[in-house]
Scaffold this motif. Structure first.
Motif, mmCIF file in Angstrom:
data_model
loop_
_atom_site.group_PDB
_atom_site.id
_atom_site.type_symbol
_atom_site.label_atom_id
_atom_site.label_comp_id
_atom_site.label_asym_id
_atom_site.label_seq_id
_atom_site.Cartn_x
_atom_site.Cartn_y
_atom_site.Cartn_z
ATOM 1 N N ALA A 223 0.836 -1.205 0.000
ATOM 2 C CA ALA A 223 0.000 0.000 0.000
ATOM 3 C C ALA A 223 0.869 1.252 0.000
ATOM 4 C CB ALA A 223 -0.939 -0.015 1.212
ATOM 5 N N TYR A 224 1.966 1.214 0.751
ATOM 6 C CA TYR A 224 2.858 2.376 0.794
ATOM 7 C C TYR A 224 3.550 2.589 -0.547
ATOM 8 C CZ TYR A 224 6.000 5.878 2.617
ATOM 9 O OH TYR A 224 6.672 7.064 2.822
ATOM 10 N N VAL A 225 3.996 1.520 -1.183
ATOM 11 C CA VAL A 225 4.632 1.627 -2.499
ATOM 12 C C VAL A 225 3.686 2.308 -3.490
ATOM 13 C CG1 VAL A 225 5.377 0.248 -4.495
ATOM 14 C CG2 VAL A 225 6.307 -0.241 -2.223
ATOM 15 N N ALA A 226 2.417 2.021 -3.396
ATOM 16 C CA ALA A 226 1.427 2.617 -4.310
ATOM 17 C C ALA A 226 1.339 4.135 -4.151
ATOM 18 C CB ALA A 226 0.062 1.981 -4.094
ATOM 19 N N THR A 227 1.834 4.679 -3.045
ATOM 20 C CA THR A 227 1.790 6.124 -2.816
ATOM 21 C C THR A 227 3.078 6.834 -3.232
ATOM 22 O OG1 THR A 227 2.600 6.058 -0.522
ATOM 23 C CG2 THR A 227 0.212 5.768 -0.872
ATOM 24 N N ASP A 228 4.069 6.092 -3.721
ATOM 25 C CA ASP A 228 5.315 6.710 -4.174
ATOM 26 C C ASP A 228 4.992 7.646 -5.342
ATOM 27 O OD1 ASP A 228 7.790 7.387 -5.290
ATOM 28 O OD2 ASP A 228 8.568 5.344 -5.234
ATOM 29 N N PRO A 229 5.459 8.893 -5.297
ATOM 30 C CA PRO A 229 5.228 9.803 -6.413
ATOM 31 C C PRO A 229 5.688 9.242 -7.758
ATOM 32 C CG PRO A 229 5.995 11.032 -4.521
ATOM 33 C CD PRO A 229 6.116 9.566 -4.163
ATOM 34 N N TYR A 230 6.706 8.417 -7.770
ATOM 35 C CA TYR A 230 7.132 7.793 -9.024
ATOM 36 C C TYR A 230 6.036 6.895 -9.596
ATOM 37 C CZ TYR A 230 12.100 9.162 -8.893
ATOM 38 O OH TYR A 230 13.288 9.843 -8.937
ATOM 39 N N ILE A 231 5.311 6.215 -8.741
ATOM 40 C CA ILE A 231 4.192 5.371 -9.190
ATOM 41 C C ILE A 231 3.028 6.257 -9.624
ATOM 42 C CG2 ILE A 231 2.451 3.692 -8.432
ATOM 43 C CD1 ILE A 231 5.194 2.456 -8.905
ATOM 44 N N ILE A 232 2.698 7.216 -8.798
ATOM 45 C CA ILE A 232 1.566 8.104 -9.084
ATOM 46 C C ILE A 232 1.728 8.800 -10.436
ATOM 47 C CG2 ILE A 232 0.415 10.240 -8.338
ATOM 48 C CD1 ILE A 232 0.992 9.252 -5.413
ATOM 49 N N HIS A 233 2.965 9.201 -10.776
ATOM 50 C CA HIS A 233 3.213 9.935 -12.019
ATOM 51 C C HIS A 233 3.692 9.036 -13.157
ATOM 52 C CE1 HIS A 233 2.458 13.790 -10.155
ATOM 53 N NE2 HIS A 233 3.169 13.385 -9.125
ATOM 54 N N GLY A 234 3.659 7.715 -12.953
ATOM 55 C CA GLY A 234 3.998 6.783 -14.021
ATOM 56 C C GLY A 234 5.459 6.777 -14.420
ATOM 57 N N VAL A 235 6.344 7.161 -13.502
ATOM 58 C CA VAL A 235 7.772 7.247 -13.800
ATOM 59 C C VAL A 235 8.460 5.891 -13.642
ATOM 60 C CG1 VAL A 235 9.964 8.296 -13.060
ATOM 61 C CG2 VAL A 235 7.876 9.675 -13.163
ATOM 62 N N ALA A 236 7.982 5.073 -12.697
ATOM 63 C CA ALA A 236 8.645 3.799 -12.394
ATOM 64 C C ALA A 236 7.630 2.718 -12.084
ATOM 65 C CB ALA A 236 9.602 3.969 -11.215
ATOM 66 N N GLU A 237 8.107 1.492 -12.141
ATOM 67 C CA GLU A 237 7.334 0.326 -11.711
ATOM 68 C C GLU A 237 8.136 -0.397 -10.646
ATOM 69 O OE1 GLU A 237 6.824 -1.926 -15.312
ATOM 70 O OE2 GLU A 237 5.163 -0.655 -15.990
ATOM 71 N N TYR A 238 7.448 -1.047 -9.723
ATOM 72 C CA TYR A 238 8.098 -1.783 -8.641
ATOM 73 C C TYR A 238 7.935 -3.277 -8.813
ATOM 74 C CZ TYR A 238 9.147 2.071 -5.433
ATOM 75 O OH TYR A 238 9.681 3.183 -4.839
ATOM 76 N N ASP A 239 8.983 -3.992 -8.439
ATOM 77 C CA ASP A 239 8.939 -5.435 -8.259
ATOM 78 C C ASP A 239 9.220 -5.641 -6.776
ATOM 79 O OD1 ASP A 239 8.848 -8.173 -8.715
ATOM 80 O OD2 ASP A 239 10.919 -8.279 -9.410
ATOM 81 N N ILE A 240 8.272 -6.225 -6.056
ATOM 82 C CA ILE A 240 8.432 -6.462 -4.621
ATOM 83 C C ILE A 240 8.780 -7.929 -4.416
ATOM 84 C CG2 ILE A 240 7.327 -6.389 -2.357
ATOM 85 C CD1 ILE A 240 5.511 -4.150 -3.476
ATOM 86 N N ILE A 241 9.996 -8.156 -3.939
ATOM 87 C CA ILE A 241 10.515 -9.504 -3.737
ATOM 88 C C ILE A 241 10.596 -9.766 -2.241
ATOM 89 C CG2 ILE A 241 12.483 -11.048 -4.131
ATOM 90 C CD1 ILE A 241 13.189 -8.902 -6.440
ATOM 91 N N GLU A 242 9.926 -10.825 -1.790
ATOM 92 C CA GLU A 242 10.004 -11.191 -0.374
ATOM 93 C C GLU A 242 11.134 -12.191 -0.190
ATOM 94 O OE1 GLU A 242 7.108 -12.440 3.340
ATOM 95 O OE2 GLU A 242 6.261 -12.167 1.342
ATOM 96 N N LEU A 243 11.938 -11.952 0.829
ATOM 97 C CA LEU A 243 13.098 -12.785 1.113
ATOM 98 C C LEU A 243 13.027 -13.259 2.554
ATOM 99 C CD1 LEU A 243 15.957 -13.826 0.337
ATOM 100 C CD2 LEU A 243 16.822 -11.601 1.077
ATOM 101 N N ALA A 244 13.061 -14.571 2.769
ATOM 102 C CA ALA A 244 13.083 -15.145 4.123
ATOM 103 C C ALA A 244 14.541 -15.277 4.541
ATOM 104 C CB ALA A 244 12.383 -16.501 4.146
ATOM 105 N N VAL A 245 15.056 -14.260 5.222
ATOM 106 C CA VAL A 245 16.458 -14.238 5.634
ATOM 107 C C VAL A 245 16.652 -15.251 6.767
ATOM 108 C CG1 VAL A 245 18.300 -12.824 6.618
ATOM 109 C CG2 VAL A 245 16.723 -11.835 4.944
#
Length: 94
Positions: free
Chosen positions: A60-82
């Motif tokens: 939900a927080y990533v969706a509020t990044d200005p880069y997302i809002i303005h279509g500048v970037a896309e995110y890949d969210i990778i979960e890692l079990a350290v």
């Protein structure tokens, strides 16, 4: 732990126009205790943020990044079990 990998989908000069609000968003992520490290990819095609927390909240927080809002970037969210860390980085073992 999460690796938030953002990739620019617009030219760097457009990313630069939104850099200030994006960096304010990044700083807020640190103040929430979610972000542990961040920086630019080399070559400069985007960035990476190391994060901890609840996946739905991070998404939900990533969706509020200005880069997302303005279509500048896309995110890949990778979960890692350290499972193993050097001394001092045990916080990564969520």
């Amino acid at each position: 732990m999460f690796i938030l990998s953002l990739t620019y989908v617009r030219p760097n000069d457009e990313a630069d126009r939104h850099m200030e609000p994006h960096m304010a968003w990044v700083k807020e992520g640190y103040s929430k205790g979610w972000f542990l490290a961040s920086g630019r990819k080399v070559p400069r095609t985007g960035g990476v943020i190391l994060a901890i927390g609840d996946r739905p909240a991070i998404e939900a927080y990533v969706a509020t990044d200005p880069y997302i809002i303005h279509g500048v970037a896309e995110y890949d969210i990778i979960e890692l079990a350290v499972t193993t860390t050097v001394e001092g980085l045990e916080i990564l073992k969520g």
